[in-house]
Design an enzyme around this catalytic site. Structure first.
Site, PDB file in Angstrom:
ATOM      1  N   LEU A  88      46.474  39.550  35.603  1.00  0.00           N
ATOM      2  CA  LEU A  88      45.356  39.778  34.809  1.00  0.00           C
ATOM      3  C   LEU A  88      43.804  39.191  35.312  1.00  0.00           C
ATOM      4  O   LEU A  88      43.408  37.976  35.074  1.00  0.00           O
ATOM      5  CB  LEU A  88      45.588  39.122  33.430  1.00  0.00           C
ATOM      6  CG  LEU A  88      47.057  39.418  32.823  1.00  0.00           C
ATOM      7  CD1 LEU A  88      47.232  38.885  31.383  1.00  0.00           C
ATOM      8  CD2 LEU A  88      47.089  41.096  32.604  1.00  0.00           C
ATOM      9  N   GLY A  89      43.309  40.281  36.109  1.00  0.00           N
ATOM     10  CA  GLY A  89      41.975  39.780  36.446  1.00  0.00           C
ATOM     11  C   GLY A  89      41.064  40.733  36.046  1.00  0.00           C
ATOM     12  O   GLY A  89      41.266  41.506  34.761  1.00  0.00           O
ATOM     13  N   SER A  90      39.867  41.154  36.729  1.00  0.00           N
ATOM     14  CA  SER A  90      38.848  42.094  36.255  1.00  0.00           C
ATOM     15  C   SER A  90      39.568  43.301  36.451  1.00  0.00           C
ATOM     16  O   SER A  90      39.580  44.371  35.736  1.00  0.00           O
ATOM     17  CB  SER A  90      37.488  42.072  36.980  1.00  0.00           C
ATOM     18  OG  SER A  90      38.030  41.801  38.385  1.00  0.00           O
ATOM     19  N   GLY A  91      40.503  43.832  37.358  1.00  0.00           N
ATOM     20  CA  GLY A  91      41.581  44.832  37.377  1.00  0.00           C
ATOM     21  C   GLY A  91      42.612  43.945  37.024  1.00  0.00           C
ATOM     22  O   GLY A  91      42.907  42.912  37.115  1.00  0.00           O
ATOM     23  N   LYS A 151      34.427  39.857  50.713  1.00  0.00           N
ATOM     24  CA  LYS A 151      35.008  38.608  50.664  1.00  0.00           C
ATOM     25  C   LYS A 151      35.540  38.082  51.927  1.00  0.00           C
ATOM     26  O   LYS A 151      36.307  39.196  52.621  1.00  0.00           O
ATOM     27  CB  LYS A 151      35.952  38.437  49.661  1.00  0.00           C
ATOM     28  CG  LYS A 151      35.335  38.791  48.053  1.00  0.00           C
ATOM     29  CD  LYS A 151      36.617  38.565  47.147  1.00  0.00           C
ATOM     30  CE  LYS A 151      35.881  39.113  45.654  1.00  0.00           C
ATOM     31  NZ  LYS A 151      37.179  39.257  44.691  1.00  0.00           N
ATOM     32  N   MET A 168      36.148  38.152  30.156  1.00  0.00           N
ATOM     33  CA  MET A 168      37.155  37.733  29.065  1.00  0.00           C
ATOM     34  C   MET A 168      36.534  36.183  28.456  1.00  0.00           C
ATOM     35  O   MET A 168      36.584  36.248  27.182  1.00  0.00           O
ATOM     36  CB  MET A 168      38.526  37.485  29.503  1.00  0.00           C
ATOM     37  CG  MET A 168      39.537  37.165  28.319  1.00  0.00           C
ATOM     38  SD  MET A 168      39.440  38.315  27.096  1.00  0.00           S
ATOM     39  CE  MET A 168      40.807  39.539  27.654  1.00  0.00           C
ATOM     40  N   ARG A 221      42.549  43.392  53.767  1.00  0.00           N
ATOM     41  CA  ARG A 221      43.135  43.982  52.588  1.00  0.00           C
ATOM     42  C   ARG A 221      42.804  45.517  52.627  1.00  0.00           C
ATOM     43  O   ARG A 221      41.672  45.903  52.752  1.00  0.00           O
ATOM     44  CB  ARG A 221      42.390  43.474  51.225  1.00  0.00           C
ATOM     45  CG  ARG A 221      43.260  44.079  50.144  1.00  0.00           C
ATOM     46  CD  ARG A 221      42.584  43.399  49.077  1.00  0.00           C
ATOM     47  NE  ARG A 221      43.215  43.767  47.903  1.00  0.00           N
ATOM     48  CZ  ARG A 221      43.016  43.276  46.583  1.00  0.00           C
ATOM     49  NH1 ARG A 221      41.934  42.236  46.549  1.00  0.00           N
ATOM     50  NH2 ARG A 221      43.587  43.522  45.491  1.00  0.00           N
ATOM     51  N   ASN A 258      38.141  41.384  52.986  1.00  0.00           N
ATOM     52  CA  ASN A 258      38.333  42.013  51.618  1.00  0.00           C
ATOM     53  C   ASN A 258      37.235  42.711  51.260  1.00  0.00           C
ATOM     54  O   ASN A 258      36.235  42.351  50.690  1.00  0.00           O
ATOM     55  CB  ASN A 258      38.962  41.246  50.680  1.00  0.00           C
ATOM     56  CG  ASN A 258      39.218  42.013  49.326  1.00  0.00           C
ATOM     57  OD1 ASN A 258      39.004  43.215  49.328  1.00  0.00           O
ATOM     58  ND2 ASN A 258      39.871  41.338  48.360  1.00  0.00           N
ATOM     59  N   GLY A 276      42.601  35.743  37.408  1.00  0.00           N
ATOM     60  CA  GLY A 276      41.634  35.092  36.653  1.00  0.00           C
ATOM     61  C   GLY A 276      41.638  34.755  35.250  1.00  0.00           C
ATOM     62  O   GLY A 276      41.784  33.711  34.566  1.00  0.00           O
ATOM     63  N   ARG A 305      37.940  49.482  33.035  1.00  0.00           N
ATOM     64  CA  ARG A 305      38.648  50.734  33.049  1.00  0.00           C
ATOM     65  C   ARG A 305      39.388  50.640  31.994  1.00  0.00           C
ATOM     66  O   ARG A 305      40.050  49.748  31.599  1.00  0.00           O
ATOM     67  CB  ARG A 305      39.657  50.595  34.522  1.00  0.00           C
ATOM     68  CG  ARG A 305      38.523  50.826  35.739  1.00  0.00           C
ATOM     69  CD  ARG A 305      39.738  50.399  37.159  1.00  0.00           C
ATOM     70  NE  ARG A 305      39.269  49.193  37.652  1.00  0.00           N
ATOM     71  CZ  ARG A 305      39.951  48.552  38.623  1.00  0.00           C
ATOM     72  NH1 ARG A 305      41.137  49.134  38.839  1.00  0.00           N
ATOM     73  NH2 ARG A 305      39.680  47.322  38.977  1.00  0.00           N
TER      74      ARG A 305
HETATM   75  P1  ADP Z   1      39.220  40.128  40.623  1.00  0.00           P
HETATM   76  O1  ADP Z   1      39.722  39.440  41.659  1.00  0.00           O
HETATM   77  O2  ADP Z   1      40.009  41.156  39.911  1.00  0.00           O
HETATM   78  O3  ADP Z   1      37.578  40.286  40.529  1.00  0.00           O
HETATM   79  P2  ADP Z   1      39.558  37.673  38.938  1.00  0.00           P
HETATM   80  O4  ADP Z   1      41.225  37.599  39.245  1.00  0.00           O
HETATM   81  O5  ADP Z   1      38.991  36.715  39.819  1.00  0.00           O
HETATM   82  O6  ADP Z   1      39.053  39.175  39.001  1.00  0.00           O
HETATM   83  O7  ADP Z   1      39.437  37.457  37.346  1.00  0.00           O
HETATM   84  C1  ADP Z   1      38.137  37.677  37.208  1.00  0.00           C
HETATM   85  C2  ADP Z   1      38.149  37.459  35.514  1.00  0.00           C
HETATM   86  O8  ADP Z   1      38.759  36.430  35.112  1.00  0.00           O
HETATM   87  C3  ADP Z   1      37.020  37.393  34.918  1.00  0.00           C
HETATM   88  O9  ADP Z   1      36.308  38.793  34.522  1.00  0.00           O
HETATM   89  C4  ADP Z   1      36.931  36.680  33.857  1.00  0.00           C
HETATM   90  O10 ADP Z   1      36.891  37.620  32.511  1.00  0.00           O
HETATM   91  C5  ADP Z   1      38.391  35.949  33.741  1.00  0.00           C
HETATM   92  N1  ADP Z   1      38.418  34.705  33.632  1.00  0.00           N
HETATM   93  C6  ADP Z   1      38.127  33.759  34.409  1.00  0.00           C
HETATM   94  N2  ADP Z   1      38.334  32.452  34.000  1.00  0.00           N
HETATM   95  C7  ADP Z   1      38.682  32.734  32.658  1.00  0.00           C
HETATM   96  C8  ADP Z   1      38.815  31.609  31.670  1.00  0.00           C
HETATM   97  N3  ADP Z   1      38.580  30.278  31.769  1.00  0.00           N
HETATM   98  N4  ADP Z   1      39.317  32.190  30.328  1.00  0.00           N
HETATM   99  C9  ADP Z   1      39.297  33.804  30.339  1.00  0.00           C
HETATM  100  N5  ADP Z   1      39.170  34.541  31.423  1.00  0.00           N
HETATM  101  C10 ADP Z   1      38.739  33.831  32.479  1.00  0.00           C
END
Ligand code: ADP
Length: 394
Positions: A210-213, A16, A285, A94, A9, A329, A242
């Site tokens: 709900l991740g960074s994206g 990754k 977050m 990916r 990825n 995340g 974003r």
């Molecule tokens: P991506 O794959 O899009 O980079 P992820 O799905 O790994 O992102 O999500 C990353 C985000 O998850 C981090 O920016 C952080 O804000 C959030 N995160 C991870 N653990 C926690 C937690 N315990 N509480 C709140 N937010 C969290």
């Protein structure tokens, strides 16, 4: 010799990777998971084995490892040494954009690469890196089969009426349409629901990745029928950096009145907005939840507000809601955000079970509500490995 699949990825400054072993009958398992971050600035490699134990942690000199191809070479050396008794049977990638046509994974050929190149303008920040990783592997092992798995593919089941923008029709034909992203994550969740939550798997489900994206997807009986992301991954929810959905007139205003260049606007929209821009503190977050700065709270409230709005819209597309699923995340790890979202979704019949939510699920709503809520961890890498195995008949 045991066969393994490599999953790649490639992002703008990161790479990754995961190695999956292929046991004869059952599910594949990751035997190594790693990433290179800081490509172009301060490249650093971290690798763990399948049990989460550290295999490698190295800082590289930028003069020696400047590109994805060079990083891949180093990763290949490390993996060859570690998996001496195994044979690499294929690589799954990916690839963010499969354009209007590709609704399934694709075996890489020269012809396919030419077609995938034409989608670069649709995802200029991601697609070139994805394709560069494929080429880097081709250079070292030209005969190794490679498979492209698209983030857009899962959404190609959506109806045309939902794919349209209200521009003159010729723009639709020129490719300006709602593609939707995070498809590998949604496909994994849809494939996992029959085992984890059989009572909702055939129903009307909204998944919140709900991740960074961040995005949301309406899934009806396992098929995507709507997504919060559209032509690009800028649309929809508020994200780490974003802004999500906004009036396109803002872009005109920034260009014409504030004198920003296209490049400056791109930077503003991809890197300086979202949770970071609103809070002024950061895009993580965890940091915002722990902060007592008022704008951190404001950013969180707006994040939740936008999820609630989108949930209403996607429930309308589905004609009702049977379940809301949280993943990625923030969705997997933050009981607080899930609680705030579920409170706003009370009108849809979701009654959050506080203890189950604190415990991480999988079911986090009380029985008897009209709709239920769940936490289901996503696994995009495993989805890619499954596709690769299937397409290559391994
Ligand atoms: P991506 O794959 O899009 O980079 P992820 O799905 O790994 O992102 O999500 C990353 C985000 O998850 C981090 O920016 C952080 O804000 C959030 N995160 C991870 N653990 C926690 C937690 N315990 N509480 C709140 N937010 C969290």
């Amino acid at each position: 010799m045991e066969k393994v699949i490599l999953v790649l990825n490639a992002g703008s400054s990161s790479l990754k990777f995961s190695v999956f072993a292929l046991p004869a009958a059952d599910e594949m398992r990751a035997v190594a998971v790693g990433q290179v971050e800081g490509l172009g600035t301060a490249p650093r490699l971290k690798v763990k084995d399948g049990a989460g134990e550290r295999i490698a942690d190295a800082q590289w000199d930028t003069s020696e490892v400047a590109s994805h191809a060079q990083a891949l070479q180093r990763i290949a050396e490390l993996l060859r040494a570690r998996f001496q008794g195994s044979v690499l049977a294929g690589v799954g990638h990916r690839v963010v954009h499969g354009g209007p046509d590709y609704s399934a994974p694709l075996l890489i050929t020269q012809e396919a690469m030419t077609r995938l190149e034409t989608f670069v303008p649709l995802a200029p920040l991601h697609q070139p890196h994805n394709l560069a990783a494929i080429r880097a592997v081709q250079e070292v092992q030209p005969d190794l089969p490679q498979v492209a798995c698209f983030d857009t593919a899962f959404h190609r089941t959506q109806k045309m009426v939902g794919d349209l923008y209200g521009l003159p029709y010729e723009y639709y034909e020129r490719g300006i349409r709602r593609y939707g992203f995070h498809g590998l994550s949604y496909e994994y969740i849809a494939a996992t629901l029959p085992a984890i939550a059989p009572e909702i798997a055939g129903g009307r489900v909204v998944v919140a990745h709900l991740g960074s994206g961040a995005s949301m997807c309406a899934i009806d009986n396992g098929r995507s029928v709507g997504s919060s992301m559209g032509f690009t991954a800028l649309d929809g929810l508020l994200m780490g950096t974003r802004p999500g959905n906004m009036d396109p007139g803002i872009v005109l205003y920034l260009l014409q009145q504030e004198g920003l260049s296209a490049k400056q606007i791109e930077d503003l929209l991809y890197k300086r907005s979202g949770l970071l821009g609103l809070s002024g503190i950061g895009n993580d977050m965890r940091v915002l939840l722990a902060s007592d700065v008022p704008r951190a709270r404001l950013a969180i409230d707006h994040f939740v507000y936008r999820i609630s709005r989108e949930l209403g819209a996607l429930a309308a597309v589905l004609g009702g809601l049977d379940a809301l699923v949280f993943t990625a995340g923030i969705g997997e790890n933050s009981a607080r955000i899930r609680e705030l979202v579920c409170e706003q979704a009370a009108w849809l019949g979701i009654e959050v079970d506080t203890a189950a939510n604190e415990g991480g699920g999988p079911r986090i709503s009380r029985p008897g509500g009209k709709a239920s809520a769940w936490v289901v961890p996503t696994n995009e890498e495993l989805m890619i490995a499954r596709h690769t195995r299937k397409l290559l008949a391994l």
